[in-house]
Design an enzyme around this catalytic site. Sequence first.
Site, PDB file in Angstrom:
ATOM      1  N   LYS A 122       0.840  -1.182   0.000  1.00  0.00           N
ATOM      2  CA  LYS A 122       0.000   0.000   0.000  1.00  0.00           C
ATOM      3  C   LYS A 122       0.888   1.250   0.000  1.00  0.00           C
ATOM      4  O   LYS A 122       1.992   1.242   0.527  1.00  0.00           O
ATOM      5  CB  LYS A 122      -0.926   0.007   1.221  1.00  0.00           C
ATOM      6  CG  LYS A 122      -1.931  -1.142   1.221  1.00  0.00           C
ATOM      7  CD  LYS A 122      -2.927  -0.999   0.072  1.00  0.00           C
ATOM      8  CE  LYS A 122      -3.927  -2.157   0.059  1.00  0.00           C
ATOM      9  NZ  LYS A 122      -3.354  -3.405  -0.432  1.00  0.00           N
ATOM     10  N   ASP A 123       0.355   2.312  -0.557  1.00  0.00           N
ATOM     11  CA  ASP A 123       1.118   3.538  -0.785  1.00  0.00           C
ATOM     12  C   ASP A 123       1.665   4.157   0.492  1.00  0.00           C
ATOM     13  O   ASP A 123       1.084   4.031   1.561  1.00  0.00           O
ATOM     14  CB  ASP A 123       0.237   4.573  -1.488  1.00  0.00           C
ATOM     15  CG  ASP A 123      -0.308   4.054  -2.804  1.00  0.00           C
ATOM     16  OD1 ASP A 123      -1.165   3.156  -2.754  1.00  0.00           O
ATOM     17  OD2 ASP A 123       0.131   4.534  -3.858  1.00  0.00           O
TER      18      ASP A 123
END
Length: 352
Positions: free
Chosen positions: A88-89
């Site tokens: 995830k970012d």
Amino acid sequence: MTEETSEAQGSPLPDWARSLGVPPHSGRFREFPEAFRVEEQMAFTPEGEGEHLWLHCEKRNLSTAQLIRHLAHTLEVAPRDIGVSGLKDHTALTRQWVSVALTGRATPAALPDLVEMEGLRLLSFGRHPRKLRRGVHRANRFALYVTGEAVTQGSLETRWHELVANGVPNYFGPQRFGHQGSNITRARAMMARGWKKRHDRDGILLSSARSWLFNQVLSTRIEQGNWASGLDGDVFNLDGSASQFAGQTLDDALRTRLAALDIHPTGPLWGRGKSEVSGEALALERGVVENEPTLAEGIERAGAAPMRRALRLRLQAPAIEHEGEGLWLHFTLARGGFATAVLRELFQHPAL
């Protein structure tokens, strides 16, 4: 899939074809972490007992790799004992599950106080018999705040409704190819001398090479106008599932299902072995891949098995919301889809 996008200097990657043509206006996104929200959607929850402690985490300005290192240190386990379904970012507000192997150990007391830190909040937790494996989440839900000329001039909203109706090209995002395309540069060099597992332990370069060939095929099919309408010999993906079937002849029944976004044509994740694709679709793919012999032959020598990936994504539960000078875009993408593939259809930006 939603790994960190490099935006500092843009990307040197090809300007792969867009289904709606080049956007007429520019836009801005990820201007602050809360403007890029991602929530992992699972098909199940922890069973309540077992050797693995599952943590539902909310993180801000924190990468998945940083999260793993923190949990490994805090809970006194090796990083290999920690499982995630996807990356995830970093510059975002994201929610994801993480599993930690605590064989023979009880769940620590006051767990939130133990693991929480600046940028990390524990939403819930529970025990489960198995480690969390990559790719088991069902989808990702996005909420993205966009500003700029594309919003004020109205082109973004017009193009958004077209994507909702017709689907989105399922490109691998620039983050798959590393900062400034470094992964694909390294992959070319490695494939030229022969791929070795010990030099690419996580398979990142092999994955980048396969993703590159897929994007090349998808771009060619967009240019030819058959990326969504199909070709004779296509292998089709049933929307929202992993089910695939060979169509052989493109008949009216298949065309009706394609128009309804019930099925999608697929493209190759290149590998060694026979594929079910045939006819026009096979000829097109071979023609594209012949232009990349170093990558294709290197992937085959590495022993990767051929796989298929949908050329098109359907935006699930789409919604658009005005707020201040910008717009919130809400949508869900099936596992493996990139939000950047949606945004590059809507506006111009150096990182897209």
